[in-house]
Design an enzyme around this catalytic site. Structure first.
Site, PDB file in Angstrom:
ATOM      1  N   TYR A  74       0.829  -1.208   0.000  1.00  0.00           N
ATOM      2  CA  TYR A  74       0.000   0.000   0.000  1.00  0.00           C
ATOM      3  C   TYR A  74       0.867   1.262   0.000  1.00  0.00           C
ATOM      4  CZ  TYR A  74      -4.340  -2.537   0.192  1.00  0.00           C
ATOM      5  OH  TYR A  74      -5.394  -3.347  -0.150  1.00  0.00           O
ATOM      6  N   ASN A 109     -12.971   2.829  -6.209  1.00  0.00           N
ATOM      7  CA  ASN A 109     -11.555   3.203  -6.167  1.00  0.00           C
ATOM      8  C   ASN A 109     -11.189   3.816  -4.827  1.00  0.00           C
ATOM      9  OD1 ASN A 109     -11.548   2.301  -8.743  1.00  0.00           O
ATOM     10  ND2 ASN A 109     -11.558   4.325  -9.700  1.00  0.00           N
ATOM     11  N   HIS A 126     -15.131   1.298  -1.061  1.00  0.00           N
ATOM     12  CA  HIS A 126     -14.020   0.471  -0.574  1.00  0.00           C
ATOM     13  C   HIS A 126     -12.975   1.281   0.197  1.00  0.00           C
ATOM     14  CE1 HIS A 126     -14.973  -2.692  -3.952  1.00  0.00           C
ATOM     15  NE2 HIS A 126     -15.841  -2.715  -2.957  1.00  0.00           N
ATOM     16  N   CYS A 154      -0.500   2.065  16.442  1.00  0.00           N
ATOM     17  CA  CYS A 154      -1.565   2.982  16.830  1.00  0.00           C
ATOM     18  C   CYS A 154      -1.139   3.767  18.071  1.00  0.00           C
ATOM     19  CB  CYS A 154      -2.830   2.174  17.126  1.00  0.00           C
ATOM     20  SG  CYS A 154      -4.177   3.166  17.795  1.00  0.00           S
ATOM     21  N   CYS A 157      -3.683   2.490  21.131  1.00  0.00           N
ATOM     22  CA  CYS A 157      -3.697   1.148  21.719  1.00  0.00           C
ATOM     23  C   CYS A 157      -2.440   0.343  21.411  1.00  0.00           C
ATOM     24  CB  CYS A 157      -4.940   0.375  21.261  1.00  0.00           C
ATOM     25  SG  CYS A 157      -4.815  -0.212  19.559  1.00  0.00           S
ATOM     26  N   THR A 195     -14.949  -1.145 -14.710  1.00  0.00           N
ATOM     27  CA  THR A 195     -14.846  -2.124 -13.624  1.00  0.00           C
ATOM     28  C   THR A 195     -15.065  -3.526 -14.179  1.00  0.00           C
ATOM     29  OG1 THR A 195     -15.797  -2.925 -11.538  1.00  0.00           O
ATOM     30  CG2 THR A 195     -17.246  -1.588 -12.932  1.00  0.00           C
ATOM     31  N   SER A 196     -14.309  -4.483 -13.619  1.00  0.00           N
ATOM     32  CA  SER A 196     -14.442  -5.860 -14.109  1.00  0.00           C
ATOM     33  C   SER A 196     -15.752  -6.479 -13.631  1.00  0.00           C
ATOM     34  CB  SER A 196     -13.256  -6.705 -13.640  1.00  0.00           C
ATOM     35  OG  SER A 196     -13.086  -6.575 -12.252  1.00  0.00           O
ATOM     36  N   ASN A 220     -16.232   0.010 -21.006  1.00  0.00           N
ATOM     37  CA  ASN A 220     -15.050  -0.746 -20.603  1.00  0.00           C
ATOM     38  C   ASN A 220     -14.203  -1.029 -21.833  1.00  0.00           C
ATOM     39  OD1 ASN A 220     -13.310  -2.960 -19.580  1.00  0.00           O
ATOM     40  ND2 ASN A 220     -14.714  -2.922 -17.835  1.00  0.00           N
ATOM     41  N   ALA A 238     -12.460   4.859 -20.914  1.00  0.00           N
ATOM     42  CA  ALA A 238     -13.314   5.845 -20.236  1.00  0.00           C
ATOM     43  C   ALA A 238     -12.945   7.262 -20.673  1.00  0.00           C
ATOM     44  CB  ALA A 238     -13.166   5.693 -18.727  1.00  0.00           C
TER      45      ALA A 238
HETATM   46  C1  BJW Z   1     -10.807   0.272 -18.592  1.00  0.00           C
HETATM   47  C2  BJW Z   1      -9.682   0.973 -18.814  1.00  0.00           C
HETATM   48  C3  BJW Z   1      -9.956   2.221 -19.406  1.00  0.00           C
HETATM   49  C4  BJW Z   1      -8.938  -0.813 -17.909  1.00  0.00           C
HETATM   50  N1  BJW Z   1     -11.240   2.566 -19.649  1.00  0.00           N
HETATM   51  N2  BJW Z   1     -12.044   0.500 -18.786  1.00  0.00           N
HETATM   52  C5  BJW Z   1     -21.349 -12.913  -3.630  1.00  0.00           C
HETATM   53  C6  BJW Z   1     -20.883 -13.880  -4.491  1.00  0.00           C
HETATM   54  C7  BJW Z   1     -19.540 -14.272  -4.471  1.00  0.00           C
HETATM   55  C8  BJW Z   1     -18.638 -13.688  -3.581  1.00  0.00           C
HETATM   56  C9  BJW Z   1     -19.102 -12.727  -2.736  1.00  0.00           C
HETATM   57  C10 BJW Z   1     -20.435 -12.356  -2.742  1.00  0.00           C
HETATM   58  N3  BJW Z   1     -20.619 -11.385  -1.828  1.00  0.00           N
HETATM   59  C11 BJW Z   1     -19.427 -11.146  -1.226  1.00  0.00           C
HETATM   60  C12 BJW Z   1     -18.496 -11.956  -1.761  1.00  0.00           C
HETATM   61  C13 BJW Z   1     -17.068 -12.013  -1.380  1.00  0.00           C
HETATM   62  C14 BJW Z   1     -16.230 -10.908  -1.987  1.00  0.00           C
HETATM   63  C15 BJW Z   1     -16.295 -11.009  -3.487  1.00  0.00           C
HETATM   64  O1  BJW Z   1     -16.952 -10.246  -4.177  1.00  0.00           O
HETATM   65  N4  BJW Z   1     -15.541 -11.930  -4.053  1.00  0.00           N
HETATM   66  C16 BJW Z   1     -15.489 -12.125  -5.489  1.00  0.00           C
HETATM   67  C17 BJW Z   1     -14.126 -11.686  -6.019  1.00  0.00           C
HETATM   68  C18 BJW Z   1     -15.775 -13.563  -5.781  1.00  0.00           C
HETATM   69  N5  BJW Z   1     -16.683  -9.592  -1.513  1.00  0.00           N
HETATM   70  C19 BJW Z   1     -16.280  -9.149  -0.344  1.00  0.00           C
HETATM   71  O2  BJW Z   1     -15.570  -9.798   0.384  1.00  0.00           O
HETATM   72  C20 BJW Z   1     -16.770  -7.776   0.076  1.00  0.00           C
HETATM   73  N6  BJW Z   1     -17.298  -7.862   1.410  1.00  0.00           N
HETATM   74  C21 BJW Z   1     -18.484  -8.337   1.637  1.00  0.00           C
HETATM   75  O3  BJW Z   1     -19.288  -8.609   0.790  1.00  0.00           O
HETATM   76  O4  BJW Z   1     -18.728  -8.484   2.978  1.00  0.00           O
HETATM   77  C22 BJW Z   1     -19.901  -9.154   3.434  1.00  0.00           C
HETATM   78  C23 BJW Z   1     -19.752  -9.397   4.906  1.00  0.00           C
HETATM   79  C24 BJW Z   1     -20.905  -9.591   5.638  1.00  0.00           C
HETATM   80  C25 BJW Z   1     -20.809  -9.852   6.996  1.00  0.00           C
HETATM   81  C26 BJW Z   1     -19.570  -9.896   7.620  1.00  0.00           C
HETATM   82  C27 BJW Z   1     -18.437  -9.700   6.901  1.00  0.00           C
HETATM   83  C28 BJW Z   1     -18.528  -9.451   5.534  1.00  0.00           C
HETATM   84  C29 BJW Z   1     -15.615  -6.806   0.172  1.00  0.00           C
HETATM   85  C30 BJW Z   1     -15.021  -6.484  -1.157  1.00  0.00           C
HETATM   86  C31 BJW Z   1     -13.853  -5.526  -0.981  1.00  0.00           C
HETATM   87  C32 BJW Z   1     -13.076  -5.346  -2.243  1.00  0.00           C
HETATM   88  N7  BJW Z   1     -11.888  -4.646  -1.962  1.00  0.00           N
HETATM   89  C33 BJW Z   1     -10.935  -4.382  -3.041  1.00  0.00           C
HETATM   90  C34 BJW Z   1      -9.617  -3.904  -2.416  1.00  0.00           C
HETATM   91  C35 BJW Z   1      -9.711  -2.448  -1.958  1.00  0.00           C
HETATM   92  C36 BJW Z   1      -8.405  -1.935  -1.510  1.00  0.00           C
HETATM   93  C37 BJW Z   1      -7.360  -1.943  -2.596  1.00  0.00           C
HETATM   94  O5  BJW Z   1      -7.535  -1.313  -3.665  1.00  0.00           O
HETATM   95  O6  BJW Z   1      -6.340  -2.596  -2.375  1.00  0.00           O
HETATM   96  O7  BJW Z   1     -11.471  -3.388  -3.932  1.00  0.00           O
HETATM   97  S1  BJW Z   1     -10.680  -5.774  -4.130  1.00  0.00           S
HETATM   98  C38 BJW Z   1     -10.549  -4.836  -5.603  1.00  0.00           C
HETATM   99  O8  BJW Z   1     -11.621  -5.148  -6.525  1.00  0.00           O
HETATM  100  C39 BJW Z   1     -10.716  -3.375  -5.190  1.00  0.00           C
HETATM  101  C40 BJW Z   1     -11.549  -2.836  -6.305  1.00  0.00           C
HETATM  102  O9  BJW Z   1     -12.245  -1.695  -5.884  1.00  0.00           O
HETATM  103  C41 BJW Z   1     -12.459  -3.989  -6.653  1.00  0.00           C
HETATM  104  C42 BJW Z   1     -13.001  -3.938  -8.038  1.00  0.00           C
HETATM  105  O10 BJW Z   1     -11.967  -3.953  -8.982  1.00  0.00           O
HETATM  106  P1  BJW Z   1     -12.147  -3.110 -10.305  1.00  0.00           P
HETATM  107  O11 BJW Z   1     -12.231  -1.680  -9.986  1.00  0.00           O
HETATM  108  O12 BJW Z   1     -13.235  -3.687 -11.101  1.00  0.00           O
HETATM  109  O13 BJW Z   1     -10.699  -3.335 -10.998  1.00  0.00           O
HETATM  110  P2  BJW Z   1     -10.215  -4.488 -11.945  1.00  0.00           P
HETATM  111  O14 BJW Z   1      -8.729  -4.375 -12.011  1.00  0.00           O
HETATM  112  O15 BJW Z   1     -10.780  -5.793 -11.565  1.00  0.00           O
HETATM  113  O16 BJW Z   1     -10.852  -4.148 -13.369  1.00  0.00           O
HETATM  114  C43 BJW Z   1     -10.508  -3.009 -14.117  1.00  0.00           C
HETATM  115  C44 BJW Z   1     -11.435  -2.951 -15.316  1.00  0.00           C
HETATM  116  O17 BJW Z   1     -11.195  -1.740 -15.999  1.00  0.00           O
HETATM  117  C45 BJW Z   1     -11.240  -4.087 -16.320  1.00  0.00           C
HETATM  118  O18 BJW Z   1     -12.514  -4.617 -16.657  1.00  0.00           O
HETATM  119  C46 BJW Z   1     -10.596  -3.401 -17.532  1.00  0.00           C
HETATM  120  O19 BJW Z   1     -11.011  -3.984 -18.774  1.00  0.00           O
HETATM  121  C47 BJW Z   1     -11.123  -2.010 -17.394  1.00  0.00           C
HETATM  122  N8  BJW Z   1     -10.283  -0.946 -17.947  1.00  0.00           N
HETATM  123  N9  BJW Z   1      -8.558   0.344 -18.424  1.00  0.00           N
HETATM  124  C48 BJW Z   1     -12.246   1.696 -19.334  1.00  0.00           C
HETATM  125  N10 BJW Z   1      -8.981   3.078 -19.726  1.00  0.00           N
END
Ligand code: BJW
Length: 257
Positions: A74, A109, A126, A154, A157, A195-196, A220, A238
């Site tokens: 990070y 993001n 997020h 921290c 704590c 977003t993917s 996308n 985008a």
């Molecule tokens: C362009 C481009 C250009 C490139 N123009 N396009 C239901 C079903 C299955 C699983 C789950 C479910 N519900 C929950 C889950 C579990 C899990 C999950 O979703 N897992 C799946 C992966 C299977 N979800 C969670 O765990 C979430 N929590 C939750 O649901 O809690 C419930 C709970 C209840 C009670 C107690 C406890 C919990 C939390 C999810 C947190 C995600 N965090 C992250 C990390 C953030 C910090 C960091 O950045 O390090 O967030 S993971 C990561 O993915 C990050 C992003 O925000 C997120 C999405 O990614 P994004 O933005 O889509 O990026 P990419 O790289 O994947 O895609 C980029 C896209 O851009 C591509 O498509 C390219 O083609 C495109 N692109 N250039 C336009 N110029």
């Protein structure tokens, strides 16, 4: 015939839908910041980080196992973000907000670039990597002792500090999630940008909007085929598509609202 990639074709009915929309919800992902030079989440990490899968670093388990490694990942990303500036895609969304009676910008993001480009109403689902919180107390920490500890501790704590982002398996912040769900349910146009669409619950927002009768547009570099109205896809960056969409909707640059 070769397509002209500098002049994307925006379906005329979409331009009209945007112009007439009362409530617009926008969901952004890492793709919108790619043109600011930030690697997308799932894109191969460069240099030292190429050997790790981001999905294996963005978890509380990874932090428990190796807090230094996760903190340093990070710290590297924070430096990239500190040097990045918003691009024309961010700017187009900031401009759209000024034209819309009601617009909700929901971002996955953690880079803060929407706010930096002038968007006023931004829901961060997020978290934000510019903020730091205590791993034990889950409370935001503004400052800490300048020691050699990595991660630092921290000041209240003594627990480990971590970025204020949402990792896999963690609950999303409640109020932003409630507001995002409400915006998806109530909008008449939903734009999903760069977003993917694999991470829940954000991934379900466009389908929630479509189920409630909204027009949905995916923008996308890579969009799957097979969608039918009211779901549209626009293939392209985008930074190219968003300004073109605004230009198509307001060709004379009508006054902002
Ligand atoms: C362009 C481009 C250009 C490139 N123009 N396009 C239901 C079903 C299955 C699983 C789950 C479910 N519900 C929950 C889950 C579990 C899990 C999950 O979703 N897992 C799946 C992966 C299977 N979800 C969670 O765990 C979430 N929590 C939750 O649901 O809690 C419930 C709970 C209840 C009670 C107690 C406890 C919990 C939390 C999810 C947190 C995600 N965090 C992250 C990390 C953030 C910090 C960091 O950045 O390090 O967030 S993971 C990561 O993915 C990050 C992003 O925000 C997120 C999405 O990614 P994004 O933005 O889509 O990026 P990419 O790289 O994947 O895609 C980029 C896209 O851009 C591509 O498509 C390219 O083609 C495109 N692109 N250039 C336009 N110029």
């Amino acid at each position: 015939m070769e397509s002209d990639t500098t002049r994307p074709t925006i379906p005329p009915n979409l331009a009209e839908t945007l112009r007439n929309a009362r409530r617009v919800a926008v969901l952004t992902g890492a793709g919108i910041s790619a043109e600011s030079g930030l690697p997308t989440f799932r894109e191969a990490q460069t240099g030292l980080w190429a050997q790790y899968r981001p999905e294996d670093l963005a978890t509380p388990e990874a932090f428990r196992r190796d807090p230094r490694l996760v903190w340093e990942w990070y710290a590297w990303r924070r430096e990239l973000v500190a040097r990045a500036v918003p691009n024309v895609g961010h700017q187009a969304l900031a401009a759209l907000e000024t034209r819309m009676p009601e617009m909700t910008l929901i971002t996955q993001n953690v880079d803060g670039l929407h706010q930096q480009s002038g968007s006023r109403r931004v829901i961060e689902l997020h978290g934000n990597l510019r903020r730091t919180k205590c791993f034990e107390e889950n409370a935001v920490v503004e400052s800490w002792l300048d020691t050699d500890d990595v991660p630092p501790c921290c000041p209240r704590c003594g627990g480990l500090l971590r970025p204020d982002v949402v990792w896999f398996g963690e609950r999303l912040p409640e109020q932003p999630l409630v507001e995002a769900l409400q915006a998806a349910r109530e909008c008449d146009l939903f734009l999903s940008i760069g977003t993917s669409g694999v991470v829940e619950p954000a991934a379900s927002l466009p389908y929630l909007a479509a189920d409630r009768g909204a027009t949905v547009v995916f923008v996308n570099l890579e969009v799957p085929t097979g969608y039918a109205p009211p779901i549209y896809t626009i293939n392209g960056s985008a930074g190219l598509i968003l300004p073109a969409l605004l230009q198509a909707a307001w060709p004379c640059g009508e006054p902002t609202g």
